[in-house]
Design an enzyme around this catalytic site. Structure first.
Site, PDB file in Angstrom:
ATOM      1  N   GLY A  27       0.831  -1.141  -0.074  1.00 31.95           N
ATOM      2  CA  GLY A  27       0.330  -0.020  -0.044  1.00 31.95           C
ATOM      3  C   GLY A  27       0.905   1.468  -0.355  1.00 31.95           C
ATOM      4  O   GLY A  27       1.976   1.010  -0.043  1.00 31.95           O
ATOM      5  N   HIS A  30       1.963   4.614  -5.354  1.00 32.02           N
ATOM      6  CA  HIS A  30       2.464   5.603  -6.305  1.00 32.02           C
ATOM      7  C   HIS A  30       2.810   5.230  -7.457  1.00 32.02           C
ATOM      8  O   HIS A  30       2.743   4.620  -7.432  1.00 32.02           O
ATOM      9  CB  HIS A  30       3.778   6.312  -4.782  1.00 32.02           C
ATOM     10  CG  HIS A  30       4.883   4.680  -4.631  1.00 32.02           C
ATOM     11  ND1 HIS A  30       5.629   4.342  -5.487  1.00 32.02           N
ATOM     12  CD2 HIS A  30       4.809   4.816  -3.258  1.00 32.02           C
ATOM     13  CE1 HIS A  30       6.712   3.437  -4.895  1.00 32.02           C
ATOM     14  NE2 HIS A  30       6.183   3.244  -3.783  1.00 32.02           N
ATOM     15  N   HIS A  33       4.404   1.462  -7.813  1.00 31.35           N
ATOM     16  CA  HIS A  33       3.854   0.831  -8.118  1.00 31.35           C
ATOM     17  C   HIS A  33       2.210   1.144  -9.351  1.00 31.35           C
ATOM     18  O   HIS A  33       2.590  -0.269  -9.970  1.00 31.35           O
ATOM     19  CB  HIS A  33       2.466   0.788  -7.076  1.00 31.35           C
ATOM     20  CG  HIS A  33       2.985   0.743  -5.553  1.00 31.35           C
ATOM     21  ND1 HIS A  33       3.149   1.653  -4.774  1.00 31.35           N
ATOM     22  CD2 HIS A  33       3.988  -0.205  -4.685  1.00 31.35           C
ATOM     23  CE1 HIS A  33       3.462   1.658  -3.574  1.00 31.35           C
ATOM     24  NE2 HIS A  33       4.680   0.368  -3.321  1.00 31.35           N
ATOM     25  N   GLN A  57       7.739  -9.345   7.771  1.00 38.96           N
ATOM     26  CA  GLN A  57       9.008  -8.936   7.548  1.00 38.96           C
ATOM     27  C   GLN A  57       9.888  -7.685   8.154  1.00 38.96           C
ATOM     28  O   GLN A  57      10.530  -6.817   7.657  1.00 38.96           O
ATOM     29  CB  GLN A  57       8.605  -8.290   6.096  1.00 38.96           C
ATOM     30  CG  GLN A  57       7.881  -7.723   5.584  1.00 38.96           C
ATOM     31  CD  GLN A  57       7.645  -7.893   4.378  1.00 38.96           C
ATOM     32  OE1 GLN A  57       6.940  -8.541   3.462  1.00 38.96           O
ATOM     33  NE2 GLN A  57       8.184  -6.296   3.476  1.00 38.96           N
ATOM     34  N   GLY A 144       9.913  -4.454  -8.197  1.00 45.40           N
ATOM     35  CA  GLY A 144      10.664  -2.950  -8.529  1.00 45.40           C
ATOM     36  C   GLY A 144      12.175  -3.566  -8.525  1.00 45.40           C
ATOM     37  O   GLY A 144      12.390  -4.012  -7.382  1.00 45.40           O
ATOM     38  N   GLN A 150      15.162  -7.504  -3.046  1.00 46.14           N
ATOM     39  CA  GLN A 150      14.390  -8.445  -2.739  1.00 46.14           C
ATOM     40  C   GLN A 150      13.911  -9.197  -4.226  1.00 46.14           C
ATOM     41  O   GLN A 150      13.130 -10.390  -3.799  1.00 46.14           O
ATOM     42  CB  GLN A 150      13.267  -7.430  -2.348  1.00 46.14           C
ATOM     43  CG  GLN A 150      11.556  -8.083  -2.483  1.00 46.14           C
ATOM     44  CD  GLN A 150      10.698  -7.078  -1.806  1.00 46.14           C
ATOM     45  OE1 GLN A 150      10.866  -6.940  -0.895  1.00 46.14           O
ATOM     46  NE2 GLN A 150      10.402  -5.846  -2.452  1.00 46.14           N
ATOM     47  N   SER A 181       8.744   6.388  -2.581  1.00 48.86           N
ATOM     48  CA  SER A 181       8.672   4.898  -1.597  1.00 48.86           C
ATOM     49  C   SER A 181       7.793   5.155  -0.856  1.00 48.86           C
ATOM     50  O   SER A 181       7.428   6.604  -0.700  1.00 48.86           O
ATOM     51  CB  SER A 181      10.086   4.444  -1.147  1.00 48.86           C
ATOM     52  OG  SER A 181       9.956   3.752   0.051  1.00 48.86           O
ATOM     53  N   ARG A 183       7.725   4.562   2.493  1.00 54.01           N
ATOM     54  CA  ARG A 183       8.635   5.665   3.241  1.00 54.01           C
ATOM     55  C   ARG A 183       8.295   7.046   2.488  1.00 54.01           C
ATOM     56  O   ARG A 183       8.462   7.601   4.085  1.00 54.01           O
ATOM     57  CB  ARG A 183       9.584   4.735   3.457  1.00 54.01           C
ATOM     58  CG  ARG A 183       9.162   3.823   4.272  1.00 54.01           C
ATOM     59  CD  ARG A 183      10.389   2.983   4.393  1.00 54.01           C
ATOM     60  NE  ARG A 183      10.998   1.380   4.431  1.00 54.01           N
ATOM     61  CZ  ARG A 183      10.849   1.106   5.913  1.00 54.01           C
ATOM     62  NH1 ARG A 183      10.368   1.156   6.493  1.00 54.01           N
ATOM     63  NH2 ARG A 183      10.076  -0.736   5.445  1.00 54.01           N
TER      64      ARG A 183
END
Ligand code: AMP
Length: 271
Positions: A27, A30, A33, A57, A144, A150, A181, A183
């Protein structure tokens, strides 16, 4: 755009389809995504986006608590894109159906970069991606390059187990080149300005690397300089090979990887 709130509705809705593109997210939707969603929409008949903040995680409780959540806004953006067929909003019990502990362990050679600094993080990511793939059964998964390690670990694991392709997608940046991000929603203007300056610095370092004999000592000096200039904590600044993530002594097939903190928010990038 159909919203799927549990596994029964997911199984019923997806059963007829065999060309499904899956975009897993936590979620805070942005443009990064949305670029994955656009690609899925182009390459697959149906596109499904999941929004699930996976507690397993997070190696830090504060980080989990402060992680940006705004489902209403996310759904509005996804709907407006007109590129999403299904949004899956699982509850914890839809993903973790039994109490069995995950057996996933990272190899010693994989305990580098974020794996070294966020203990248990990738074990949690690999576990949830395995579970989501089993539930959704997509043909392609879109991820991404911003989260390069990851992408690398998930691709290697899932392509070994399932008949699927994990498709890498380029990092989307804002007008100051800061990697988008979720964040970033936690950062104020002045932090975002520092992030933009750090991007510039990294681009410069990358240019200079070509002429350096001892890249790791050069990077160590640069790391100290950034740390002192901006008074920030840096977990790592390393040049690594993109095919095996080993430390690299050449610019060829390599990327510069960084993880650092601004206002207690951990940011990562690679270029
Ligand atoms: P997240 O919601 O942060 O877990 O990210 C979900 C997916 O979006 C992951 O595959 C990320 O790598 C990808 N992603 C996040 N930010 C960006 C970005 N700036 N550009 C491209 N992909 C991104």
């Amino acid at each position: 755009m159909k919203i799927l709130l549990n596994n029964t509705s997911l199984f019923d809705s997806l059963r007829p389809f065999n060309d499904i593109g899956f975009v897993p997210t936590m979620g805070g939707i942005h443009q990064g995504h949305l670029s994955l969603i656009n690609k899925a929409n182009k390459l697959c008949k149906k596109t499904i986006v999941s929004i699930f903040v996976n507690p397993k995680q997070f190696n830090n409780k504060k980080d989990l608590k402060s992680y940006p959540r705004n489902i209403k806004k996310d759904l509005k953006i996804l709907k407006k894109s007109k590129k999403v067929d299904f949004v899956y909003l699982p509850k914890f019990k839809d993903i973790y159906t039994d109490k069995k502990k995950s057996k996933i362990k990272l190899l010693k050679k994989d305990k580098i970069l974020c794996a070294k600094f966020r203990k248990g993080h990738f074990e949690g990511v690999l576990d949830v991606m395995n579970k989501l793939t089993k539930i959704i059964k997509p043909q392609k998964i879109f991820m991404g390059e911003k989260d390069f390690q990851q992408l690398y670990l998930v691709k290697r694991q899932l392509e070994q187990i399932y008949k699927i392709k994990v498709i890498p997608c380029k990092t989307i940046r804002d007008k100051n080149n800061v990697a988008l991000s979720s964040r970033n929603f936690l950062l104020n203007r002045s932090c975002l300005n520092i992030a933009a300056k750090i991007y510039q610095k990294l681009a410069n370092i990358k240019k200079k690397i070509k002429n350096k004999k001892n890249i790791s000592s050069f990077l160590n000096l640069q790391k100290k300089e950034i740390k002192n200039n901006y008074k920030i904590k840096i977990d790592y600044l390393e040049l690594r090979n993109i095919n095996n993530l080993k430390i690299s002594n050449t610019k060829k097939n390599s990327r510069l990887f960084i993880a650092y903190y601004l206002n207690n928010v951990r940011l990562i990038d690679n270029l």
